[in-house]
Motif scaffolding. Structure first.
Motif, PDB file in Angstrom:
ATOM      1  N   ARG A 126      -7.403  -1.777   4.993  1.00 48.81           N
ATOM      2  CA  ARG A 126      -5.937  -1.784   4.990  1.00 48.81           C
ATOM      3  C   ARG A 126      -5.400  -2.799   3.974  1.00 48.81           C
ATOM      4  O   ARG A 126      -4.426  -2.537   3.271  1.00 48.81           O
ATOM      5  CB  ARG A 126      -5.419  -2.105   6.391  1.00 48.81           C
ATOM      6  N   GLU A 127      -6.058  -3.955   3.903  1.00 45.93           N
ATOM      7  CA  GLU A 127      -5.643  -4.967   2.928  1.00 45.93           C
ATOM      8  C   GLU A 127      -5.900  -4.484   1.503  1.00 45.93           C
ATOM      9  O   GLU A 127      -5.060  -4.658   0.608  1.00 45.93           O
ATOM     10  CB  GLU A 127      -6.404  -6.264   3.187  1.00 45.93           C
ATOM     11  N   ARG A 130      -3.313  -1.821   0.308  1.00 46.98           N
ATOM     12  CA  ARG A 130      -2.015  -2.408  -0.052  1.00 46.98           C
ATOM     13  C   ARG A 130      -2.067  -2.934  -1.489  1.00 46.98           C
ATOM     14  O   ARG A 130      -1.139  -2.732  -2.280  1.00 46.98           O
ATOM     15  CB  ARG A 130      -1.657  -3.539   0.910  1.00 46.98           C
ATOM     16  N   ARG A 131      -3.158  -3.625  -1.812  1.00 49.54           N
ATOM     17  CA  ARG A 131      -3.331  -4.162  -3.167  1.00 49.54           C
ATOM     18  C   ARG A 131      -3.392  -3.053  -4.194  1.00 49.54           C
ATOM     19  O   ARG A 131      -2.713  -3.110  -5.231  1.00 49.54           O
ATOM     20  CB  ARG A 131      -4.621  -4.983  -3.198  1.00 49.54           C
ATOM     21  N   GLU A 134      -0.035  -1.235  -4.876  1.00 46.55           N
ATOM     22  CA  GLU A 134       0.891  -2.004  -5.713  1.00 46.55           C
ATOM     23  C   GLU A 134       0.417  -2.028  -7.162  1.00 46.55           C
ATOM     24  O   GLU A 134       1.230  -1.893  -8.090  1.00 46.55           O
ATOM     25  CB  GLU A 134       1.032  -3.423  -5.170  1.00 46.55           C
ATOM     26  N   THR A 140       5.424  -1.943  -3.338  1.00 49.81           N
ATOM     27  CA  THR A 140       4.935  -2.748  -2.220  1.00 49.81           C
ATOM     28  C   THR A 140       5.152  -1.954  -0.947  1.00 49.81           C
ATOM     29  O   THR A 140       6.280  -1.523  -0.660  1.00 49.81           O
ATOM     30  CB  THR A 140       5.673  -4.088  -2.143  1.00 49.81           C
ATOM     31  N   HIS A 142       4.470  -1.173   3.368  1.00 45.03           N
ATOM     32  CA  HIS A 142       4.443  -1.944   4.612  1.00 45.03           C
ATOM     33  C   HIS A 142       3.842  -1.150   5.769  1.00 45.03           C
ATOM     34  O   HIS A 142       2.838  -1.556   6.345  1.00 45.03           O
ATOM     35  CB  HIS A 142       5.857  -2.410   4.963  1.00 45.03           C
ATOM     36  N   VAL A 144       1.652   1.008   6.951  1.00 46.16           N
ATOM     37  CA  VAL A 144       0.457   1.738   6.549  1.00 46.16           C
ATOM     38  C   VAL A 144      -0.195   2.385   7.770  1.00 46.16           C
ATOM     39  O   VAL A 144      -0.495   1.711   8.758  1.00 46.16           O
ATOM     40  CB  VAL A 144      -0.545   0.796   5.849  1.00 46.16           C
TER      41      VAL A 144
END
Length: 227
Positions: A126-127, A130-131, A134, A140, A142, A144
């Motif tokens: 998940r982290e 996000r990266r 972007e 960006t 949120h 997810v």
């Protein structure tokens, strides 16, 4: 000749490879989850960015007999991908970038339309997504949502891909291009009506498996399913 000179260090095994890794021949030797498989040897054939291994193992067939097998596996690490969608405007945000393997295997120009994706590089899925979202779309995100996990080419590639989806606000102007220049990325950001994206799947204009899977999920169970 001394023993040391007779057995020079091997990158990725007892010497660091280009990414600083050693012991790459140990992976897969101690697996015990399947009593029908007995691993005998793991050889590292190449280890530049990814790792190509050849594993020799015994396999017990359904009729009880054992056979000696050899398989090559390509290990590039696990990854994640995400479908960005605008439920109000009924659009999706994709990327277009050059993919050499597709180009050399029949794709007309190698420029594939895809959902944003990337390797985990040690992060949680998940982290990581996000990266990657972007970096590849300039957005960006949120909220997810995890959709599924899948092995994309289990006959030869070890990668497990985590699939996600998240809304984006298409009313806010975004970048037309994105990507990390230092990594050689040259990515076009493409917004499409969802119905057009599905039509491209049918026509072959979208030929990337992870993207097709997420678009089908969006139509069947996701934000664009029919009530």
């Amino acid at each position: 000749m001394s023993a040391q000179n007779a057995h020079p260090g091997r990158p990725g095994i007892d010497l660091p490879d280009p990414r600083g890794r050693t012991g790459l021949d140990r992976q897969g030797r101690d697996l015990t989850g399947n009593p029908r498989v007995r691993v005998h040897d793991v050889e590292v054939l190449a280890c530049d960015w990814s790792v190509l291994r050849r594993t020799t193992f015994d396999y017990r067939h359904s009729d009880g007999h054992w056979s000696r097998e050899r398989r090559e596996t390509y290990d590039r690490g696990d990854g994640a991908t995400i479908l960005l969608y605008d439920p109000e405007r009924r659009t999706v945000l994709l990327t277009r970038q050059f993919r050499l393997p597709a180009y050399v295997n029949g794709h007309p120009d190698g420029m594939l339309l895809e959902t944003a994706a990337g390797l985990l590089d040690g992060d949680e899925p998940r982290e990581a997504i996000r990266r990657e979202a972007e970096e590849e779309t300039g957005r960006t995100i949120h909220d997810v949502e995890h959709v599924l996990d899948a092995y994309m080419s289990p006959g030869s590639v070890t990668e497990r891909l985590s699939f996600f989806a998240a809304p984006y606000d298409g009313s806010v102007p975004g970048a037309d291009t994105a990507g990390v220049a230092d990594e050689g990325e040259d990515i076009a950001v493409v917004e499409l009506p969802f119905t057009e994206a599905l039509a491209l799947v049918r026509s072959g204009g979208i030929a990337d498996a992870k993207t097709i899977m997420l678009l089908q999920w969006a139509a069947l169970d996701g934000p664009f399913r029919q009530s």
